[in-house]
Enzyme design. Sequence first.
Site, PDB file in Angstrom:
ATOM      1  N   LYS B 219      20.856  44.353  43.016  1.00 27.03           N
ATOM      2  CA  LYS B 219      21.085  45.689  43.550  1.00 27.03           C
ATOM      3  C   LYS B 219      20.176  45.916  44.742  1.00 27.03           C
ATOM      4  CE  LYS B 219      23.952  46.900  40.227  1.00 27.03           C
ATOM      5  NZ  LYS B 219      25.307  47.444  40.447  1.00 27.03           N
ATOM      6  N   ASP B 247      24.570  44.439  46.119  1.00 28.19           N
ATOM      7  CA  ASP B 247      25.359  45.614  45.731  1.00 28.19           C
ATOM      8  C   ASP B 247      24.554  46.865  46.023  1.00 28.19           C
ATOM      9  OD1 ASP B 247      26.885  47.531  44.488  1.00 28.19           O
ATOM     10  OD2 ASP B 247      26.870  46.601  42.502  1.00 28.19           O
ATOM     11  N   GLU B 273      28.404  44.617  48.293  1.00 30.43           N
ATOM     12  CA  GLU B 273      29.349  45.349  47.437  1.00 30.43           C
ATOM     13  C   GLU B 273      29.111  46.847  47.582  1.00 30.43           C
ATOM     14  OE1 GLU B 273      29.379  43.671  43.535  1.00 30.43           O
ATOM     15  OE2 GLU B 273      29.953  45.552  42.570  1.00 30.43           O
ATOM     16  N   GLU B 302      35.274  48.891  42.235  1.00 30.25           N
ATOM     17  CA  GLU B 302      35.019  49.466  40.912  1.00 30.25           C
ATOM     18  C   GLU B 302      35.220  50.977  40.885  1.00 30.25           C
ATOM     19  OE1 GLU B 302      30.616  48.369  40.960  1.00 30.25           O
ATOM     20  OE2 GLU B 302      30.538  50.179  39.766  1.00 30.25           O
ATOM     21  N   ASP B 325      38.401  47.466  38.571  1.00 28.03           N
ATOM     22  CA  ASP B 325      37.719  47.848  37.330  1.00 28.03           C
ATOM     23  C   ASP B 325      38.801  48.035  36.271  1.00 28.03           C
ATOM     24  OD1 ASP B 325      34.991  49.443  36.267  1.00 28.03           O
ATOM     25  OD2 ASP B 325      36.870  50.119  35.376  1.00 28.03           O
ATOM     26  N   HIS B 352      35.058  43.843  38.545  1.00 26.36           N
ATOM     27  CA  HIS B 352      33.824  44.507  38.135  1.00 26.36           C
ATOM     28  C   HIS B 352      33.733  44.457  36.619  1.00 26.36           C
ATOM     29  CE1 HIS B 352      31.931  48.455  36.808  1.00 26.36           C
ATOM     30  NE2 HIS B 352      30.939  47.820  37.362  1.00 26.36           N
TER      31      HIS B 352
END
Lengths: 442, 442
Positions: B219, B247, B273, B302, B325, B352
């Site tokens: 992340k 992400d 992402e 997602e 998702d 996801h």
Amino acid sequence: MKITEVTARDIRFPTSLELHGSDAVHKNPDYSAMYVTIKTDSPGGREGYGLTFTIGRGNEIVMGAAQAYGKMLVGMSVEDIFNDFGSIWRQLAHEEQLRWLGPEKGVIHLALAAIINALWDLWARIEEKPVWRLLSDMSPEKLVSTVDFSYLSDALTKEEALEILKKNAPTKEERIKKLFLEGYPAYTTSAGWLGYTDKQIEDLCNKYLSAGWTRFKMKVGNDLDDDRRRAAIIRKTIGPDRFLAMDSNQRWDVPEAIEYMKGLAEFKPVWIEEPTSPDDVLGHAAISKALAPYGISVATGEHCQNRVIFKQFMQAQGFQYCQIDSCRVGGLNEIIAILLMAAKFGVPVCPHAGGVGLCEYVQHISMFDYICVSASLENRVTEFADHLHEHFVHPVVATNGSYKVPMAPGYSAEMKSQSLEEYEFPDGAVWRRLISEGRFKV
Amino acid sequence: MKITEVTARDIRFPTSLELHGSDAVHKNPDYSAMYVTIKTDSPGGREGYGLTFTIGRGNEIVMGAAQAYGKMLVGMSVEDIFNDFGSIWRQLAHEEQLRWLGPEKGVIHLALAAIINALWDLWARIEEKPVWRLLSDMSPEKLVSTVDFSYLSDALTKEEALEILKKNAPTKEERIKKLFLEGYPAYTTSAGWLGYTDKQIEDLCNKYLSAGWTRFKMKVGNDLDDDRRRAAIIRKTIGPDRFLAMDSNQRWDVPEAIEYMKGLAEFKPVWIEEPTSPDDVLGHAAISKALAPYGISVATGEHCQNRVIFKQFMQAQGFQYCQIDSCRVGGLNEIIAILLMAAKFGVPVCPHAGGVGLCEYVQHISMFDYICVSASLENRVTEFADHLHEHFVHPVVATNGSYKVPMAPGYSAEMKSQSLEEYEFPDGAVWRRLISEGRFKV
């Protein structure tokens, strides 16, 4: 002044019994309001009122979301909110856990709209001004402080927004004067619902014409032959040159929209509204391009979820008319952002209205847009539908084809307490009767 | 066989206490499931189980929406549903009044996903197959009958979809064999949450490496210097050539995303992402274009609400990796539509997962995609996060960096009854204890 309580109520009107509001997609709507009251500890017990519009089932789901936001407001200082409204808006719209349910779309955003609009109502009542006047009296700096500019900087910066507002500030009193003299231009949807008979349509057109209305909209999309017959009646009744718009309520795929509208081009519609999915920016751009040679523009927005979608519609030339809804995006703060983008991109904003309370709201938005943001009436015309206004304490006044300037303090969405009691779902008197008569199932 | 009852439950796990799942936007999620059970009048009392994932507050709002859809299913024949699943899907997704709350987005679409996924679970249990096998055994004609193609014809027609499926049908058994031998490629998110310390990150990378994992995601988005330090640790630990994705969970505006990622390019991320708003197709296209020279692709999905948004991402080249998702769009029927479009546009689908039950779902989706739709593993890699699987009756198995083929009948989302009881919010034992200890407020 602190917020002490936020209540939400499920108010529904059994409009499906009469087919008012019927279109190609929403055949039996029960026009409804999820109604919010914000209470404070002020000595006079000052309150703010807001609503969001739905068409019946699911109104209780939106109520649940409003209760979740309401909890976050209790205990907050009203002054703190209005001193930094843009940040507070963002805190609510991006609440760390609730945002998963959107973000910034659907049920939670509809609920946020009611809450935010109730805050604006409260603010305007504290200042003892109608919302349009509250906004028009603000400095450009104060106005932009109410806006969350996140995700917009590739289309509009805060500085550009300030510039737009500053350019128009010196001349705003002239436009206010003009509004008092002439009102804000409106069109009526009340003659063209799909559920009406040919005779009803003709009679309603004549009724509105003799009342001074010159701009009309009809619903289309179920059957081309049927629509051609109905369009011919309306065109013949209103004359060859008057404003006629068409609305298919998301009925078509992209290629289908183009072909269908070629079949209606001879009736000279100004725009085709919601030709396809409201999420399809690129599809609307393709339709716009294909129909331009036929003189038909594309309008959409009432189902567009937030400022990011509107930004793309402007970047991609997906519409030529921007139809914001006063309750679909996250209330007035986000609408201000969209008005500012539209001014930059030169797109006229013609708000969606009708439903419950939407006309009451959009009169403030359109007037503020004219006074401070677009500074133009060119190609601007705001929707009007003549129903359910009797339930409001200060109902909208639209006569002779224009909205009159609202003067009562607030955002005009306060409903009569008798209406709230009678139409509360499912326990209000009207609903208890309909349910006991077997005309509605819960 | 008729549906007799549909129940919905609010199940939450207090993950915020340990910062699992923390990212730049969702700092304190409580991973939650809105859990649906569809009951039937079959002699054995056959049931279907489905869920949608949320991160805590608002799970009750989604439950309200699931109850609204559930009412519509009661009394319907299971055979009728599966004989014309595409039409039934559309009936639910476009219920005349509920659709106003979307359409096809946000709370109502999350709820629809749980309901639809429970129907697929029921179907697969009746056929005594895992969902991937149920799908793989269907004829191309039967598969497309489960899909609602509305709003797609400018990108993919039913005929084109059939063609894709027919082309792959003769060779599908080869791919099934390969899956049994090698599993489906996966990457792990479990080492790179923002809330972890540097030491935790390094230890977790080493732990996963020694367990055979070769693909990682971290992340980013709160602070560039911080992210550079963390990226350096991960890159050093996993080596210069292994797969590393990043992400930012919608943290940036478009220009900001481009600048920030230039600052991380030296760590060779495969993709960034969710660089910006999930609604911003054109923004993602601009980011894709700007980052291509740096070798960084864009991935998102997602939070993308439905097939119309995915269609535009493909048309505008807004992403190079499509991350559907399993619960955000309207369940498996709509996912099939997206897989088919991705195959036509040549975009790899890398679902996801994580959360609650998402890994259990996506294993079926990725394997079906490989067997019948894309027929390729090139650039395909499905997310895996190693938490909360212990609450499932048939938990996902991912070892050595790949998902193993699930064999139990159904869609793998059935939760243990003890977990349901303990974690039901707010009255399950776990929540009662946390609330009484003052660690959570309702």
